[in-house]
Design an enzyme around this catalytic site. Structure first.
Site, short mmCIF file in Angstrom:
data_model
loop_
_atom_site.label_atom_id
_atom_site.label_comp_id
_atom_site.label_asym_id
_atom_site.label_seq_id
_atom_site.Cartn_x
_atom_site.Cartn_y
_atom_site.Cartn_z
N HIS A 1 49.08 12.63 56.06
CA HIS A 1 49.13 12.90 57.49
C HIS A 1 49.48 14.36 57.74
CE1 HIS A 1 50.97 12.05 61.67
NE2 HIS A 1 49.67 12.22 61.77
N TRP B 1 29.90 30.68 62.76
CA TRP B 1 30.95 29.85 63.34
C TRP B 1 30.83 28.39 62.92
CZ3 TRP B 1 28.05 33.00 66.85
CH2 TRP B 1 28.63 34.24 67.08
N GLY B 2 30.42 28.17 61.68
CA GLY B 2 30.25 26.80 61.18
C GLY B 2 31.42 26.34 60.34
N ASN B 3 32.63 26.69 60.73
CA ASN B 3 33.83 26.31 59.98
C ASN B 3 34.66 25.35 60.83
OD1 ASN B 3 33.17 28.27 57.92
ND2 ASN B 3 33.83 29.80 59.39
#
Length: 163
Positions: free
Chosen positions: A20, A121-123
């Site tokens: 968690h 911006w593909g993170n």
């Protein structure tokens, strides 16, 4: 041999080891990183595997409580933002500055998964969660008020139990 689910040994193990509030950073092909033991490099050729395929596979096996994308993604890559939001409709969605991804997020991520995603911006930072209803069921009490929003999102999207 496994019948279904994630076949990549390192990714399957990584998901099993997530606790968690642990962070799994899923990146595009161009993310700058050192290839250490935390990195699971799935990239094969430009676009393979794509970001959404990897995230959908992770979604099937990991509880994601919240996700964050680079702040510019919402405006400059709505395709990615909307796609990630659709894959994790029951997670809290947020943005962080690009520097956070390359600094604190990168340093604190338990695992980093590099995809073949060929886009800016593909993170995506995934924060590991818990199945709220099942987690608190053994207490004999209702879900605590501090968890009501998360539980509402689970129930609203039909994810109140293990899929």
């Amino acid at each position: 041999m496994r019948r279904k689910g994630i076949l990549n040994v390192k990714l399957s193990r990584a998901i099993s080891e997530m606790g968690h509030d642990d962070i799994m950073l899923v990146t595009d092909a161009g993310f700058q990183m050192a290839h250490d033991e935390r990195v699971i490099d799935l990239a094969l050729v430009p676009g393979v595997p794509d970001l959404f395929t990897v995230l959908k596979a992770i979604r099937g096996e990991m509880w994601v409580e919240e996700f964050a994308m680079i702040a510019d993604a919402k405006e400059n890559n709505p395709y990615a933002w909307n796609g990630v939001s659709a894959i994790f409709p029951d997670a809290k969605a947020g943005t962080k500055p690009n520097e956070w991804f390359h600094g604190a997020c990168y340093q604190n991520a338990k695992y980093i998964v590099r995809t073949g995603a060929w886009m800016p911006w593909g993170n995506v930072a995934l924060v590991s969660g818990i199945p709220v209803q099942e987690w608190f069921a053994n207490t004999g009490a209702p879900v605590p008020a501090s968890w009501e929003e998360r539980h509402r999102l689970n129930v609203e999207h039909g994810l109140d139990g293990v899929e």
